[in-house]
Scaffold this motif. Structure first.
Motif, PDB file in Angstrom:
ATOM      1  N   LEU A  62       0.821  -1.209   0.000  1.00 46.46           N
ATOM      2  CA  LEU A  62       0.000   0.000   0.000  1.00 46.46           C
ATOM      3  C   LEU A  62       0.857   1.262   0.000  1.00 46.46           C
ATOM      4  N   VAL A  63       1.981   1.221   0.688  1.00 46.57           N
ATOM      5  CA  VAL A  63       2.908   2.359   0.678  1.00 46.57           C
ATOM      6  C   VAL A  63       3.476   2.552  -0.718  1.00 46.57           C
ATOM      7  N   ASP A  64       3.873   1.438  -1.354  1.00 44.51           N
ATOM      8  CA  ASP A  64       4.497   1.511  -2.676  1.00 44.51           C
ATOM      9  C   ASP A  64       3.506   1.895  -3.759  1.00 44.51           C
ATOM     10  N   LYS A  65       2.293   1.322  -3.717  1.00 42.79           N
ATOM     11  CA  LYS A  65       1.337   1.503  -4.816  1.00 42.79           C
ATOM     12  C   LYS A  65       0.346   2.641  -4.601  1.00 42.79           C
ATOM     13  N   LYS A  66       0.051   2.965  -3.332  1.00 38.44           N
ATOM     14  CA  LYS A  66      -0.972   3.984  -3.065  1.00 38.44           C
ATOM     15  C   LYS A  66      -0.431   5.218  -2.351  1.00 38.44           C
ATOM     16  N   GLY A  67       0.822   5.167  -1.927  1.00 35.19           N
ATOM     17  CA  GLY A  67       1.409   6.343  -1.294  1.00 35.19           C
ATOM     18  C   GLY A  67       1.047   6.545   0.159  1.00 35.19           C
ATOM     19  N   TYR A  68       0.468   5.531   0.820  1.00 30.72           N
ATOM     20  CA  TYR A  68       0.160   5.660   2.242  1.00 30.72           C
ATOM     21  C   TYR A  68       1.450   5.714   3.058  1.00 30.72           C
ATOM     22  N   GLN A  69       1.355   6.263   4.259  1.00 34.41           N
ATOM     23  CA  GLN A  69       2.482   6.326   5.172  1.00 34.41           C
ATOM     24  C   GLN A  69       2.101   5.672   6.493  1.00 34.41           C
ATOM     25  N   VAL A  70       3.085   5.075   7.157  1.00 35.60           N
ATOM     26  CA  VAL A  70       2.794   4.463   8.460  1.00 35.60           C
ATOM     27  C   VAL A  70       2.443   5.567   9.447  1.00 35.60           C
ATOM     28  N   PRO A  71       1.573   5.295  10.413  1.00 35.15           N
ATOM     29  CA  PRO A  71       1.169   6.325  11.377  1.00 35.15           C
ATOM     30  C   PRO A  71       2.365   6.815  12.197  1.00 35.15           C
ATOM     31  N   GLU A  72       2.393   8.111  12.450  1.00 37.38           N
ATOM     32  CA  GLU A  72       3.459   8.660  13.291  1.00 37.38           C
ATOM     33  C   GLU A  72       3.236   8.296  14.755  1.00 37.38           C
ATOM     34  N   ASP A  73       1.982   8.286  15.181  1.00 35.80           N
ATOM     35  CA  ASP A  73       1.650   7.945  16.557  1.00 35.80           C
ATOM     36  C   ASP A  73       1.166   6.497  16.601  1.00 35.80           C
ATOM     37  N   LEU A  74       2.065   5.591  16.907  1.00 37.78           N
ATOM     38  CA  LEU A  74       1.709   4.173  16.901  1.00 37.78           C
ATOM     39  C   LEU A  74       0.805   3.797  18.069  1.00 37.78           C
ATOM     40  N   SER A  75       0.756   4.636  19.099  1.00 42.09           N
ATOM     41  CA  SER A  75      -0.056   4.308  20.268  1.00 42.09           C
ATOM     42  C   SER A  75      -1.543   4.287  19.947  1.00 42.09           C
ATOM     43  N   ALA A  76      -1.926   4.964  18.864  1.00 40.65           N
ATOM     44  CA  ALA A  76      -3.341   5.028  18.499  1.00 40.65           C
ATOM     45  C   ALA A  76      -3.782   3.815  17.687  1.00 40.65           C
ATOM     46  N   TYR A  77      -2.809   2.994  17.269  1.00 37.14           N
ATOM     47  CA  TYR A  77      -3.148   1.854  16.408  1.00 37.14           C
ATOM     48  C   TYR A  77      -2.477   0.585  16.929  1.00 37.14           C
ATOM     49  N   ALA A  78      -2.688  -0.494  16.198  1.00 41.32           N
ATOM     50  CA  ALA A  78      -2.190  -1.807  16.626  1.00 41.32           C
ATOM     51  C   ALA A  78      -2.738  -2.142  18.004  1.00 41.32           C
ATOM     52  N   ASN A  79      -4.035  -1.881  18.182  1.00 37.90           N
ATOM     53  CA  ASN A  79      -4.680  -2.108  19.480  1.00 37.90           C
ATOM     54  C   ASN A  79      -5.132  -3.558  19.611  1.00 37.90           C
TER      55      ASN A  79
END
Length: 215
Positions: A62-79
């Motif tokens: 998704l980063v390569d094909k759609k230009g998304y970036q990983v979240p800067e604040d990881l505490s809000a995700y990977a819950n």
């Protein structure tokens, strides 16, 4: 599937032989940043793949094909209830997949558990829908069809769509005022040949669609 294949790509993993049937796929994944290996210039492609590894592949795609970036604040995700077992290198990518809805949080992920074929297919299905921005109606249809016996894929539906286009062209040519205006110079025999060719093409496309659904 993701239009990432580059047959000229080369990889630096010392455990992927150039005569391997997977070489160009691994090389393409490495050159696009989707696969980085397990360290020490190894890909380790002969073992089972874990959930966190597959989610990482999805996120990097998704980063390569759609230009998304990983979240800067990881505490809000990977819950996930077992978040602490997610490897540090995988955590940003797992967070991105949760942010985008590829995987649902709030439950156990078991990130280092080997992923099953069914789980992998489900993730690839979701990724496909995101990459090509399939409409909600199409997504619902494909998901319902995929759950039916035999399954239906966009590939198996394509011949039916093409057959519909051929039929529509035939109607436009022979039934509409516009079509009659542009075909009036054709003789009766020529019109019959055109109609016969369109009928044969339509039948062939319908047959191909049936065969693809049976595979």
């Amino acid at each position: 599937m993701f239009y990432a294949l580059d047959r000229q790509a080369e990889c630096t993993f010392n455990d992927v032989a150039k005569d391997s049937p997977y070489y160009v796929h691994v090389a393409s994944a490495q050159s696009s940043g989707i696969a980085e290996g397990v360290g020490n210039d190894r890909f380790d492609g002969e073992r089972s793949v874990t959930r966190e590894e597959v989610l990482t592949f999805c996120a990097r795609t998704l980063v390569d094909k759609k230009g998304y970036q990983v979240p800067e604040d990881l505490s809000a995700y990977a819950n996930f209830t077992d978040r602490e077992t997610i490897a540090d290198w995988a955590l940003p990518y797992v967070a991105l997949t949760e942010q985008l809805g590829v995987v649902d949080g709030g439950q156990a992920l078991e990130p280092q558990q080997d992923i099953s074929r069914a789980e992998g297919a489900r993730l690839l299905y979701k990724l496909f829908m995101m990459l090509y921005e399939v409409s909600p109606a199409q997504a619902a249809f494909y998901e319902q069809a995929a759950q039916a016996d035999g399954g239906v894929t966009p590939l198996s539906l394509a011949p039916f769509g093409a057959a519909g286009v051929v039929v529509a062209l035939g109607v436009a040519l022979f039934a509409s005022p516009w079509g009659r205006r542009y075909t009036r110079e054709l003789s009766g025999g020529q019109k019959s040949v055109v109609a016969a060719l369109m009928a044969v093409l339509t039948a062939a496309l319908l047959g191909l669609g049936v065969v693809l659904q049976m595979l």
